[in-house]
Scaffold this active site. Structure first.
Site, PDB file in Angstrom:
ATOM      1  N   THR A  30      -0.922  -3.274 -10.210  1.00 23.63           N
ATOM      2  CA  THR A  30       0.140  -2.425 -10.766  1.00 23.63           C
ATOM      3  C   THR A  30       1.126  -1.938  -9.710  1.00 23.63           C
ATOM      4  O   THR A  30       2.081  -1.235 -10.017  1.00 23.63           O
ATOM      5  CB  THR A  30      -0.438  -1.202 -11.518  1.00 23.63           C
ATOM      6  OG1 THR A  30      -1.277  -0.486 -10.608  1.00 23.63           O
ATOM      7  CG2 THR A  30      -1.241  -1.618 -12.724  1.00 23.63           C
ATOM      8  N   ARG A  58      -6.795   0.602  -9.681  1.00 32.11           N
ATOM      9  CA  ARG A  58      -7.682   1.741  -9.842  1.00 32.11           C
ATOM     10  C   ARG A  58      -7.543   2.406 -11.213  1.00 32.11           C
ATOM     11  O   ARG A  58      -8.515   2.764 -11.832  1.00 32.11           O
ATOM     12  CB  ARG A  58      -7.406   2.780  -8.760  1.00 32.11           C
ATOM     13  CG  ARG A  58      -8.205   2.495  -7.511  1.00 32.11           C
ATOM     14  CD  ARG A  58      -8.112   3.628  -6.550  1.00 32.11           C
ATOM     15  NE  ARG A  58      -6.830   3.574  -5.859  1.00 32.11           N
ATOM     16  CZ  ARG A  58      -6.634   4.034  -4.630  1.00 32.11           C
ATOM     17  NH1 ARG A  58      -7.614   4.601  -3.978  1.00 32.11           N
ATOM     18  NH2 ARG A  58      -5.464   3.953  -4.065  1.00 32.11           N
ATOM     19  N   ARG A  59      -6.296   2.555 -11.635  1.00 31.52           N
ATOM     20  CA  ARG A  59      -6.089   3.214 -12.916  1.00 31.52           C
ATOM     21  C   ARG A  59      -5.753   2.182 -13.979  1.00 31.52           C
ATOM     22  O   ARG A  59      -5.329   1.074 -13.672  1.00 31.52           O
ATOM     23  CB  ARG A  59      -4.935   4.208 -12.803  1.00 31.52           C
ATOM     24  CG  ARG A  59      -5.318   5.415 -11.968  1.00 31.52           C
ATOM     25  CD  ARG A  59      -4.148   6.363 -11.851  1.00 31.52           C
ATOM     26  NE  ARG A  59      -3.178   5.880 -10.871  1.00 31.52           N
ATOM     27  CZ  ARG A  59      -1.935   6.381 -10.748  1.00 31.52           C
ATOM     28  NH1 ARG A  59      -1.528   7.324 -11.569  1.00 31.52           N
ATOM     29  NH2 ARG A  59      -1.111   5.919  -9.831  1.00 31.52           N
ATOM     30  N   GLN A 137      -1.869  -8.553   2.407  1.00 33.98           N
ATOM     31  CA  GLN A 137      -0.588  -7.951   2.739  1.00 33.98           C
ATOM     32  C   GLN A 137      -0.771  -6.740   3.642  1.00 33.98           C
ATOM     33  O   GLN A 137      -1.550  -5.852   3.339  1.00 33.98           O
ATOM     34  CB  GLN A 137       0.125  -7.533   1.466  1.00 33.98           C
ATOM     35  CG  GLN A 137       1.491  -6.928   1.748  1.00 33.98           C
ATOM     36  CD  GLN A 137       2.207  -6.583   0.468  1.00 33.98           C
ATOM     37  OE1 GLN A 137       2.361  -7.413  -0.410  1.00 33.98           O
ATOM     38  NE2 GLN A 137       2.625  -5.343   0.348  1.00 33.98           N
ATOM     39  N   TYR A 173      -4.510  -1.783   9.210  1.00 32.72           N
ATOM     40  CA  TYR A 173      -4.074  -3.186   9.181  1.00 32.72           C
ATOM     41  C   TYR A 173      -4.957  -4.035  10.100  1.00 32.72           C
ATOM     42  O   TYR A 173      -5.389  -5.115   9.741  1.00 32.72           O
ATOM     43  CB  TYR A 173      -2.637  -3.321   9.688  1.00 32.72           C
ATOM     44  CG  TYR A 173      -1.570  -2.837   8.741  1.00 32.72           C
ATOM     45  CD1 TYR A 173      -1.850  -2.494   7.423  1.00 32.72           C
ATOM     46  CD2 TYR A 173      -0.248  -2.742   9.182  1.00 32.72           C
ATOM     47  CE1 TYR A 173      -0.846  -2.058   6.580  1.00 32.72           C
ATOM     48  CE2 TYR A 173       0.754  -2.306   8.341  1.00 32.72           C
ATOM     49  CZ  TYR A 173       0.452  -1.965   7.039  1.00 32.72           C
ATOM     50  OH  TYR A 173       1.454  -1.543   6.222  1.00 32.72           O
TER      51      TYR A 173
END
Ligand SMILES: *[C@@H]1O[C@H](CO)[C@@H](O)[C@H](O)[C@H]1NC(C)=O
Length: 382
Positions: A30, A58-59, A137, A173
């Site tokens: 999302t 998560r949501r 990413q 990262y």
């Protein structure tokens, strides 16, 4: 040269014949990049097609989310190992490509654990797994380990100094890359790529660093209050073409291209042009019909002041019938402040990616206008 409909048709027919099934798992579906990835994988010209797409976030998905683009949406917090095992292990024999966009985490350790949990659940280093490639990413902050960027506290006063505390983002990262490389080294088949975008331009209210949505909210609040769009940054960023950006569509394309073409490389991913923040400010002001003001020594108070405008944003959402969002969820004023108060260039080099065969470029100001249009279409902003 534009291809004709017939050529496109022939190309499609040719390519659909012998392609093995590609199954993508997008973690962070999302967010800004996740959405663009799903869209790009659906495209008839996507490399490696046809794709089956699973998405994790998560949501549960927001109202504007294009659910039909997915085979399956899994609401899942990948920090929870047992939940991750339950949800993802059944997919281990299916998923061929993992596209992993890290979510905000409380610490570098938590962030590392999240990626590690997903790789464990997909049995990434076992022969049972179908996983062939992981695209991770990160971002151009990779090159700026000493900057306190991205924290939600006031940065040390600009100019940033080399002895300032390290940014937690750069630290995580490095940890993520290490986990990925270690996993791949235990597997015969698994390859990886790391993608390092700059400021990402896209349309999602579920991202920690949505520059465009933050600026749109600023401009709309100013418009409502009949106030000018004040620039919180310094003269340097206002005047100099010192920054680059990454169109979310371009970023998705690079990830898909590299998933099928590139083995074990880290790649920068930016639009290929540079901009001054003054020009960007002008374009944003124009898009929303507000007057803009050049740098005027605003300082950190700008952040404090904007953060107190939650009720104004609420009124705008109500009156315009927008998708319900809260200012503290969609806007990251600290990020805008930090970016506009740099005193040096943040420009990535795209030569490596081009040399390997990915040479798409995007005009950043056009990208900006296009994504503002998309945010209007999905009713995030008026
Ligand atoms: C990305 O760009 C930076 C800044 O120009 C450069 O130092 C770095 O080598 C580039 N990295 C890759 C992987 O091309």
């Amino acid at each position: 040269m534009a291809e004709t409909a017939e050529e496109r048709h022939n190309a499609t027919e040719f390519a659909t014949a012998p392609v093995p099934c590609s199954v993508a798992l997008i973690v962070g579906i999302t967010g800004i990049t996740g959405l663009s990835l799903a869209e790009a994988l659906r495209s008839p010209s996507a490399l490696g097609r046809p794709w089956t797409i699973y998405g994790v976030a998560r949501r549960s998905p927001p109202p504007w989310f294009p659910l039909p683009a997915l085979e399956l949406f899994l609401p899942l917090d990948v920090l929870d190992l047992s939940a991750t095992l339950r949800a993802l292990s059944p997919l281990a024999a299916l998923v061929t490509h993992l596209f992993y966009v890290p979510a905000a985490a409380s610490s570098a350790e938590a962030s590392a654990e999240m990626l590690s949990n997903v790789l464990i659940a997909l049995s990434a280093n076992s022969p049972r797994s179908s996983l062939r490639h992981v695209a991770l990413q990160t971002g151009s902050m990779h090159y700026l380990p000493q900057l306190p960027l991205g924290g939600c506290r006031p940065p040390s006063p600009a100019p940033f100094r080399e002895d300032a505390p390290r940014g937690s983002h750069s630290l995580f990262y490095y940890a993520l890359e290490d986990i990925l490389q270690a996993t791949a080294s235990h597997s015969q088949r698994l390859t990886w790529t790391v993608h390092r975008p700059s400021v990402i331009l896209g349309a999602s209210p579920r991202s920690e660093y949505n520059l465009l949505l933050t600026l749109a909210a600023c401009a709309l609040i100013c418009r409502r209050e009949r106030a000018p769009l004040v620039y919180p940054g310094n003269e340097y960023t206002w005047r100099n073409p010192c920054c680059d950006a990454s169109d979310a569509g371009l970023l998705a394309e690079q990830q898909i291209w590299s998933a099928t073409e590139v083995v074990n490389e880290a790649l920068n991913c930016t639009n290929g042009d540079v901009f001054s923040w003054g020009r960007l400010w002008e374009v944003v002001a124009e898009e929303f019909g507000v007057v803009h003001v050049a740098p005027g020594g605003e300082g950190w108070e700008w952040v404090e002041r904007m953060k107190r405008k939650g009720n104004v944003w609420e009124a705008i959402v109500e009156e315009e019938g927008l998708v319900q969002t809260r200012l503290e969820e969609i806007a990251n004023f600290e990020f805008v402040y930090a970016m506009t108060n740099m005193e040096f260039e943040i420009v990535s080099c795209m030569e490596k990616s081009r040399a390997l065969g990915f040479d798409r470029r995007v005009d950043t100001m056009e990208s900006l206008r296009r994504w503002i249009g998309t945010m209007r279409e999905i009713n995030l902003i008026p």
